[in-house]
Design a protein around this motif. Structure first.
Motif, PDB file in Angstrom:
ATOM      1  N   GLY A 295      69.873 -25.459 -20.350  1.00  0.00           N
ATOM      2  CA  GLY A 295      70.464 -25.536 -21.529  1.00  0.00           C
ATOM      3  C   GLY A 295      71.803 -26.321 -20.756  1.00  0.00           C
ATOM      4  O   GLY A 295      72.077 -27.256 -21.513  1.00  0.00           O
ATOM      5  N   SER A 296      72.062 -25.942 -20.161  1.00  0.00           N
ATOM      6  CA  SER A 296      73.584 -26.042 -19.240  1.00  0.00           C
ATOM      7  C   SER A 296      73.186 -27.396 -18.856  1.00  0.00           C
ATOM      8  O   SER A 296      74.501 -28.137 -18.869  1.00  0.00           O
ATOM      9  CB  SER A 296      74.100 -25.708 -18.344  1.00  0.00           C
ATOM     10  N   LEU A 297      72.555 -27.769 -17.881  1.00  0.00           N
ATOM     11  CA  LEU A 297      72.395 -28.507 -17.382  1.00  0.00           C
ATOM     12  C   LEU A 297      71.839 -29.869 -18.850  1.00  0.00           C
ATOM     13  O   LEU A 297      71.936 -30.967 -18.363  1.00  0.00           O
ATOM     14  CB  LEU A 297      70.799 -28.909 -16.520  1.00  0.00           C
ATOM     15  N   LEU A 298      71.205 -29.986 -19.883  1.00  0.00           N
ATOM     16  CA  LEU A 298      71.101 -30.377 -21.164  1.00  0.00           C
ATOM     17  C   LEU A 298      72.600 -30.663 -21.622  1.00  0.00           C
ATOM     18  O   LEU A 298      72.640 -31.931 -22.060  1.00  0.00           O
ATOM     19  CB  LEU A 298      69.513 -29.793 -22.067  1.00  0.00           C
ATOM     20  N   ARG A 299      73.375 -30.039 -21.064  1.00  0.00           N
ATOM     21  CA  ARG A 299      74.384 -30.496 -21.633  1.00  0.00           C
ATOM     22  C   ARG A 299      75.620 -30.932 -21.175  1.00  0.00           C
ATOM     23  O   ARG A 299      76.689 -31.378 -20.980  1.00  0.00           O
ATOM     24  CB  ARG A 299      75.352 -29.314 -23.039  1.00  0.00           C
ATOM     25  N   HIS A 300      75.140 -30.402 -19.646  1.00  0.00           N
ATOM     26  CA  HIS A 300      76.230 -31.535 -18.407  1.00  0.00           C
ATOM     27  C   HIS A 300      76.995 -32.885 -18.799  1.00  0.00           C
ATOM     28  O   HIS A 300      76.137 -33.240 -19.368  1.00  0.00           O
ATOM     29  CB  HIS A 300      74.965 -31.513 -17.200  1.00  0.00           C
ATOM     30  N   HIS A 301      78.012 -32.655 -18.818  1.00  0.00           N
ATOM     31  CA  HIS A 301      78.553 -33.432 -19.131  1.00  0.00           C
ATOM     32  C   HIS A 301      78.387 -35.357 -18.091  1.00  0.00           C
ATOM     33  O   HIS A 301      78.847 -36.276 -18.212  1.00  0.00           O
ATOM     34  CB  HIS A 301      79.896 -33.748 -18.871  1.00  0.00           C
ATOM     35  N   GLU A 302      77.488 -34.824 -17.145  1.00  0.00           N
ATOM     36  CA  GLU A 302      77.075 -36.002 -16.477  1.00  0.00           C
ATOM     37  C   GLU A 302      76.042 -36.540 -16.056  1.00  0.00           C
ATOM     38  O   GLU A 302      75.067 -37.854 -16.569  1.00  0.00           O
ATOM     39  CB  GLU A 302      77.939 -36.076 -15.373  1.00  0.00           C
ATOM     40  N   TYR A 303      75.171 -35.764 -16.362  1.00  0.00           N
ATOM     41  CA  TYR A 303      73.473 -35.419 -15.594  1.00  0.00           C
ATOM     42  C   TYR A 303      73.157 -35.751 -17.502  1.00  0.00           C
ATOM     43  O   TYR A 303      71.595 -35.096 -17.670  1.00  0.00           O
ATOM     44  CB  TYR A 303      72.789 -35.080 -15.325  1.00  0.00           C
ATOM     45  N   GLY A 304      73.674 -34.996 -18.128  1.00  0.00           N
ATOM     46  CA  GLY A 304      73.243 -34.523 -19.347  1.00  0.00           C
ATOM     47  C   GLY A 304      73.158 -35.570 -20.557  1.00  0.00           C
ATOM     48  O   GLY A 304      72.416 -36.718 -20.262  1.00  0.00           O
ATOM     49  N   PHE A 305      72.056 -34.785 -21.803  1.00  0.00           N
ATOM     50  CA  PHE A 305      71.773 -36.060 -22.509  1.00  0.00           C
ATOM     51  C   PHE A 305      72.321 -36.417 -23.523  1.00  0.00           C
ATOM     52  O   PHE A 305      72.281 -37.042 -23.986  1.00  0.00           O
ATOM     53  CB  PHE A 305      70.895 -34.989 -24.261  1.00  0.00           C
ATOM     54  N   ALA A 306      73.209 -35.628 -23.756  1.00  0.00           N
ATOM     55  CA  ALA A 306      74.466 -36.600 -24.144  1.00  0.00           C
ATOM     56  C   ALA A 306      75.215 -37.835 -24.210  1.00  0.00           C
ATOM     57  O   ALA A 306      75.081 -38.469 -24.740  1.00  0.00           O
ATOM     58  CB  ALA A 306      75.477 -35.561 -25.257  1.00  0.00           C
ATOM     59  N   PRO A 307      75.515 -37.722 -22.482  1.00  0.00           N
ATOM     60  CA  PRO A 307      76.137 -39.024 -22.273  1.00  0.00           C
ATOM     61  C   PRO A 307      75.055 -40.336 -22.743  1.00  0.00           C
ATOM     62  O   PRO A 307      75.484 -41.708 -22.488  1.00  0.00           O
ATOM     63  CB  PRO A 307      76.528 -38.800 -20.760  1.00  0.00           C
ATOM     64  N   VAL A 308      73.199 -39.706 -22.224  1.00  0.00           N
ATOM     65  CA  VAL A 308      72.575 -40.656 -21.663  1.00  0.00           C
ATOM     66  C   VAL A 308      72.683 -41.182 -23.393  1.00  0.00           C
ATOM     67  O   VAL A 308      72.636 -42.714 -23.887  1.00  0.00           O
ATOM     68  CB  VAL A 308      71.560 -40.700 -21.772  1.00  0.00           C
ATOM     69  N   ALA A 309      72.496 -40.371 -24.713  1.00  0.00           N
ATOM     70  CA  ALA A 309      72.683 -40.974 -25.875  1.00  0.00           C
ATOM     71  C   ALA A 309      73.853 -41.407 -25.948  1.00  0.00           C
ATOM     72  O   ALA A 309      73.407 -42.981 -27.149  1.00  0.00           O
ATOM     73  CB  ALA A 309      72.264 -39.171 -26.353  1.00  0.00           C
ATOM     74  N   SER A 310      74.493 -41.250 -26.120  1.00  0.00           N
ATOM     75  CA  SER A 310      76.218 -41.592 -26.214  1.00  0.00           C
ATOM     76  C   SER A 310      76.028 -43.315 -25.985  1.00  0.00           C
ATOM     77  O   SER A 310      76.269 -44.441 -26.837  1.00  0.00           O
ATOM     78  CB  SER A 310      76.785 -41.154 -25.513  1.00  0.00           C
ATOM     79  N   ALA A 311      75.303 -43.438 -25.131  1.00  0.00           N
ATOM     80  CA  ALA A 311      75.354 -45.268 -23.866  1.00  0.00           C
ATOM     81  C   ALA A 311      74.592 -45.684 -24.325  1.00  0.00           C
ATOM     82  O   ALA A 311      74.456 -47.034 -24.404  1.00  0.00           O
ATOM     83  CB  ALA A 311      74.765 -45.106 -22.847  1.00  0.00           C
ATOM     84  N   ARG A 312      73.795 -45.303 -25.735  1.00  0.00           N
ATOM     85  CA  ARG A 312      72.343 -45.782 -26.478  1.00  0.00           C
ATOM     86  C   ARG A 312      73.171 -45.829 -28.033  1.00  0.00           C
ATOM     87  O   ARG A 312      72.550 -46.217 -29.128  1.00  0.00           O
ATOM     88  CB  ARG A 312      71.396 -45.408 -26.188  1.00  0.00           C
ATOM     89  N   GLY A 313      74.156 -45.557 -28.358  1.00  0.00           N
ATOM     90  CA  GLY A 313      75.279 -45.666 -29.307  1.00  0.00           C
ATOM     91  C   GLY A 313      74.316 -44.610 -30.788  1.00  0.00           C
ATOM     92  O   GLY A 313      74.618 -44.301 -31.843  1.00  0.00           O
ATOM     93  N   ARG A 314      73.525 -43.088 -29.376  1.00  0.00           N
ATOM     94  CA  ARG A 314      73.824 -42.056 -30.542  1.00  0.00           C
ATOM     95  C   ARG A 314      74.634 -41.286 -30.545  1.00  0.00           C
ATOM     96  O   ARG A 314      75.624 -40.570 -29.203  1.00  0.00           O
ATOM     97  CB  ARG A 314      72.320 -41.244 -29.875  1.00  0.00           C
ATOM     98  N   SER A 315      75.027 -40.119 -31.935  1.00  0.00           N
ATOM     99  CA  SER A 315      75.547 -39.468 -31.210  1.00  0.00           C
ATOM    100  C   SER A 315      74.959 -37.547 -31.584  1.00  0.00           C
ATOM    101  O   SER A 315      73.972 -37.732 -32.579  1.00  0.00           O
ATOM    102  CB  SER A 315      76.789 -39.177 -32.797  1.00  0.00           C
ATOM    103  N   LEU A 316      75.369 -37.050 -31.281  1.00  0.00           N
ATOM    104  CA  LEU A 316      75.117 -35.604 -30.836  1.00  0.00           C
ATOM    105  C   LEU A 316      75.952 -34.414 -31.674  1.00  0.00           C
ATOM    106  O   LEU A 316      76.946 -34.930 -30.867  1.00  0.00           O
ATOM    107  CB  LEU A 316      74.643 -34.988 -29.592  1.00  0.00           C
ATOM    108  N   ALA A 317      75.942 -32.926 -31.791  1.00  0.00           N
ATOM    109  CA  ALA A 317      76.649 -32.283 -33.210  1.00  0.00           C
ATOM    110  C   ALA A 317      75.576 -31.211 -32.033  1.00  0.00           C
ATOM    111  O   ALA A 317      75.175 -30.746 -32.280  1.00  0.00           O
ATOM    112  CB  ALA A 317      76.527 -32.250 -34.128  1.00  0.00           C
ATOM    113  N   ASP A 318      76.432 -30.587 -30.557  1.00  0.00           N
ATOM    114  CA  ASP A 318      76.187 -29.720 -29.543  1.00  0.00           C
ATOM    115  C   ASP A 318      76.533 -27.961 -30.409  1.00  0.00           C
ATOM    116  O   ASP A 318      77.913 -28.570 -30.355  1.00  0.00           O
ATOM    117  CB  ASP A 318      76.715 -29.704 -28.307  1.00  0.00           C
ATOM    118  N   LEU A 319      76.201 -27.944 -31.482  1.00  0.00           N
ATOM    119  CA  LEU A 319      77.121 -25.845 -32.059  1.00  0.00           C
ATOM    120  C   LEU A 319      77.033 -25.442 -30.698  1.00  0.00           C
ATOM    121  O   LEU A 319      77.226 -23.893 -31.287  1.00  0.00           O
ATOM    122  CB  LEU A 319      75.818 -25.689 -33.209  1.00  0.00           C
TER     123      LEU A 319
END
Length: 137
Positions: A101-125
């Motif tokens: 879970g920590s790796l998936l939310r990692h600020h550099e290697y995680g899911f969010a930066p990759v999604a953001s680069a493709r124009g997608r927004s995530l709400a991490d609860l």
């Protein structure tokens, strides 16, 4: 673990296959690297596999070989599915409080930066505790 891999001459492991597990896979792979035993692994995002072992992306290990999708692959598929829908492009994310879970939310290697680069927004609860102890009826 070392004894299980090393064994006696008659039952020594010649190859170890491991899969997934945010704690198990890195421990098995590191042990195999140390003991010079080939270790293919799978079903764990490749970025998480490398990062959980304390290495940078692109690092190659001598005795361990990982084959699996990456977070970039997952996000590419996700982004393609979201393009088929009209409306907001925000997805809620629930990741547990362990290493994966920590790796998936990692600020550099995680899911969010990759999604953001493709124009997608995530709400991490925020991380949830696993096993969840408050899921009763």
């Amino acid at each position: 673990m070392r004894d299980a891999v090393r064994g006696s001459r008659s039952d020594q492991a010649h190859v170890v296959l491991t899969m997934s597990g945010a704690q198990v896979l890195p421990a098995v792979a590191d042990t195999c690297d140390e003991l010079r035993v080939p270790c293919p692994s799978t079903t764990f995002p490749r970025q998480a596999h490398v990062h959980s072992r304390g290495a940078d992306p692109g690092h190659s290990f001598r005795w361990t070989y990982h084959f699996a999708w990456g977070l970039d692959d997952i996000v590419t598929i996700y982004a393609g599915m979201r393009k088929q829908r009209d409306g907001p492009h925000i997805a809620g994310c629930l990741w547990n409080d362990d290493l994966q879970g920590s790796l998936l939310r990692h600020h550099e290697y995680g899911f969010a930066p990759v999604a953001s680069a493709r124009g997608r927004s995530l709400a991490d609860l925020g991380p949830y505790r696993e096993p969840a102890d408050d899921c009763g009826p």
